[in-house]
Design a protein around this motif. Structure first.
Motif, PDB file in Angstrom:
ATOM      1  N   SER A  21       0.763  -1.098  -0.185  1.00  0.00           N
ATOM      2  CA  SER A  21      -0.007  -0.170   0.039  1.00  0.00           C
ATOM      3  C   SER A  21       0.974   1.290   0.069  1.00  0.00           C
ATOM      4  N   TYR A 150      -5.467   9.972  -9.589  1.00  0.00           N
ATOM      5  CA  TYR A 150      -4.958   8.872 -10.972  1.00  0.00           C
ATOM      6  C   TYR A 150      -5.388   9.637 -12.115  1.00  0.00           C
ATOM      7  N   GLN A 194      -0.605   9.896  -9.036  1.00  0.00           N
ATOM      8  CA  GLN A 194       0.530   9.076  -8.944  1.00  0.00           C
ATOM      9  C   GLN A 194       0.423   8.242 -10.052  1.00  0.00           C
ATOM     10  N   ALA A 201      -5.027  -2.453  -4.741  1.00  0.00           N
ATOM     11  CA  ALA A 201      -6.054  -1.508  -5.535  1.00  0.00           C
ATOM     12  C   ALA A 201      -5.660  -1.459  -6.921  1.00  0.00           C
ATOM     13  N   PHE A 208      -3.820  -4.139 -15.873  1.00  0.00           N
ATOM     14  CA  PHE A 208      -3.017  -3.280 -15.251  1.00  0.00           C
ATOM     15  C   PHE A 208      -1.552  -3.580 -15.595  1.00  0.00           C
TER      16      PHE A 208
HETATM   17  P1  NAI Z   1      -4.557  -0.433  -1.526  1.00  0.00           P
HETATM   18  O1  NAI Z   1      -5.514  -1.199  -1.829  1.00  0.00           O
HETATM   19  O2  NAI Z   1      -3.324  -0.786  -0.687  1.00  0.00           O
HETATM   20  O3  NAI Z   1      -5.155   0.841  -0.537  1.00  0.00           O
HETATM   21  C1  NAI Z   1      -6.861   1.283  -0.790  1.00  0.00           C
HETATM   22  C2  NAI Z   1      -7.260   1.263   0.646  1.00  0.00           C
HETATM   23  O4  NAI Z   1      -8.559   1.873   0.727  1.00  0.00           O
HETATM   24  C3  NAI Z   1      -7.254  -0.004   1.378  1.00  0.00           C
HETATM   25  O5  NAI Z   1      -6.355   0.117   2.461  1.00  0.00           O
HETATM   26  C4  NAI Z   1      -8.637  -0.190   1.703  1.00  0.00           C
HETATM   27  O6  NAI Z   1      -8.797  -1.033   2.944  1.00  0.00           O
HETATM   28  C5  NAI Z   1      -9.091   1.208   1.651  1.00  0.00           C
HETATM   29  N1  NAI Z   1     -10.488   1.291   1.748  1.00  0.00           N
HETATM   30  C6  NAI Z   1     -11.352   0.708   0.859  1.00  0.00           C
HETATM   31  N2  NAI Z   1     -12.649   0.965   1.343  1.00  0.00           N
HETATM   32  C7  NAI Z   1     -12.559   1.685   2.567  1.00  0.00           C
HETATM   33  C8  NAI Z   1     -13.553   2.238   3.433  1.00  0.00           C
HETATM   34  N3  NAI Z   1     -15.019   2.124   3.066  1.00  0.00           N
HETATM   35  N4  NAI Z   1     -13.222   3.020   4.160  1.00  0.00           N
HETATM   36  C9  NAI Z   1     -11.778   3.026   4.638  1.00  0.00           C
HETATM   37  N5  NAI Z   1     -11.126   2.509   3.898  1.00  0.00           N
HETATM   38  C10 NAI Z   1     -11.290   1.870   2.844  1.00  0.00           C
HETATM   39  O7  NAI Z   1      -4.113   0.335  -2.813  1.00  0.00           O
HETATM   40  P2  NAI Z   1      -3.369   1.718  -3.068  1.00  0.00           P
HETATM   41  O8  NAI Z   1      -2.860   1.536  -4.342  1.00  0.00           O
HETATM   42  O9  NAI Z   1      -2.206   1.779  -1.983  1.00  0.00           O
HETATM   43  O10 NAI Z   1      -4.337   2.967  -3.065  1.00  0.00           O
HETATM   44  C11 NAI Z   1      -4.444   3.983  -2.437  1.00  0.00           C
HETATM   45  C12 NAI Z   1      -5.000   5.244  -2.866  1.00  0.00           C
HETATM   46  O11 NAI Z   1      -3.920   5.470  -4.133  1.00  0.00           O
HETATM   47  C13 NAI Z   1      -6.203   4.914  -3.913  1.00  0.00           C
HETATM   48  O12 NAI Z   1      -6.906   6.056  -3.581  1.00  0.00           O
HETATM   49  C14 NAI Z   1      -5.879   4.537  -5.215  1.00  0.00           C
HETATM   50  O13 NAI Z   1      -7.043   4.866  -5.983  1.00  0.00           O
HETATM   51  C15 NAI Z   1      -4.783   5.448  -5.395  1.00  0.00           C
HETATM   52  N6  NAI Z   1      -3.872   5.393  -6.454  1.00  0.00           N
HETATM   53  C16 NAI Z   1      -3.355   3.929  -6.742  1.00  0.00           C
HETATM   54  C17 NAI Z   1      -2.472   3.790  -7.898  1.00  0.00           C
HETATM   55  C18 NAI Z   1      -2.082   2.505  -8.286  1.00  0.00           C
HETATM   56  O14 NAI Z   1      -1.760   2.095  -9.435  1.00  0.00           O
HETATM   57  N7  NAI Z   1      -2.107   1.651  -7.387  1.00  0.00           N
HETATM   58  C19 NAI Z   1      -2.374   5.003  -8.762  1.00  0.00           C
HETATM   59  C20 NAI Z   1      -2.861   6.172  -8.296  1.00  0.00           C
HETATM   60  C21 NAI Z   1      -3.684   6.697  -7.072  1.00  0.00           C
END
Ligand code: NAI
Length: 270
Positions: A21, A150, A194, A201, A208
């Motif tokens: 994450s 994103y 990012q 996610a 992807f």
């Molecule tokens: P991740 O899957 O590790 O993090 C997503 C988080 O959202 C998880 O910890 C999940 O438990 C939490 N979540 C989902 N529903 C929830 C709720 N109802 N209440 C509280 N928390 C909730 O994946 P990542 O990639 O670290 O995502 C973090 C952010 O970065 C997201 O907004 C994602 O869209 C954004 N992002 C990710 C990119 C990627 O390619 N991985 C690129 C650009 C932005």
């Protein structure tokens, strides 16, 4: 190497599910840079995730909160202020989920209940975190709030589906609330857009691997990693960016300004 950029600062970090994450990396960096903070995630994610390990490493209390629930967010701020001994200086919104993406619905066959859920979880939750903070007066003057976005908010990436609309709303909230909170309390609000990043996610979006490689080849500096994103976000929490607000800041190795690259031209010739 640490620079003590967040020495004495207090914060709230959402969204750390596992070691991949982005929020996980941000928490480790924030700790390294001298901050104290609480960690939060949805109660269900906590059962699946490994957040306890991170909490131990950071000496942070975990406060469960579903980001769609105003009541949960109120408890999150109230408890954070108790634990940290006062108002916070930074808040990270690192939350995203689309049931339509997760269940593979095509853009011409979306379930609208799920569409609303995507927007509630991924975008309105940002507004809720800001509105509750304002009402509870939970953020210090010159505080900083960052959400992760994103580029599909601005340009079409077919498999990103309804998350594109959610990210567009997220970025718009940063502008509208950034104005309001800036005037009221000198709090700044930004989103960081990012590069594709290999997280739970991220890899949940169809195709992807292809668009990860494509973005990497299109970006003169290559894709930005989660660790690099953490470095950037730390600067936004620090006092060195006090007049940066209402921005969607690209952290993407140059992808957003590139038309085509030599690597892609070479690929097309094959
Ligand atoms: P991740 O899957 O590790 O993090 C997503 C988080 O959202 C998880 O910890 C999940 O438990 C939490 N979540 C989902 N529903 C929830 C709720 N109802 N209440 C509280 N928390 C909730 O994946 P990542 O990639 O670290 O995502 C973090 C952010 O970065 C997201 O907004 C994602 O869209 C954004 N992002 C990710 C990119 C990627 O390619 N991985 C690129 C650009 C932005």
């Amino acid at each position: 190497m640490a620079y003590n950029l967040l020495k004495g600062k207090k914060g709230i970090i959402s969204g750390a599910l596992d070691e991949k994450s982005i929020a996980w990396k941000i928490a480790l960096k924030a700790k390294e840079e001298g901050a104290t903070f609480t960690l939060t995630n949805a109660p269900i994610a906590m059962r699946m995730g490994q957040i306890n390990k991170l909490a131990e490493q950071c000496g942070a209390e975990i406060i469960p909160a579903d980001a769609t629930s105003v009541e949960d967010i109120e408890k999150l701020y109230t408890r954070s202020m108790e634990v940290l001994g006062g108002k916070v200086d930074f808040v990270l919104h690192s939350i995203g989920m689309s049931p339509n993406v997760r269940k593979g619905r095509s853009y011409g066959d979306l379930n609208y209940e799920w569409f609303l859920k995507s927007i509630d979880i991924s975008a309105l939750s940002f507004h809720k975190m800001l509105q509750v903070a304002e009402k509870l007066d939970a953020i210090n003057e010159w505080g900083s709030v960052v959400g992760l976005s994103y580029i599909a908010s601005q340009r079409t990436f077919p498999d990103y589906s309804d998350m594109a609309q959610a990210k567009a709303v997220l970025e718009s909230i940063a502008r509208s609330y950034g104005y309001r909170y800036g005037k009221l309390k000198k709090v700044r609000v930004n989103t960081v857009s990012q590069s594709p990043t290999k997280t739970t996610a991220g890899t949940g979006v169809g195709g992807f691997d292809a668009f990860f490689d494509y973005a990497d080849k299109m970006s003169p500096l290559g894709n930005a990693t989660a660790e690099e994103c953490a470095d950037y976000v730390i600067t936004l929490f620090s006092d060195f960016t006090r007049k940066v607000t209402m921005q969607n800041l690209y952290h993407d190795g140059g992808f957003s300004s590139s038309g085509i690259s030599e690597e892609i031209v070479e690929k097309m010739k094959q």
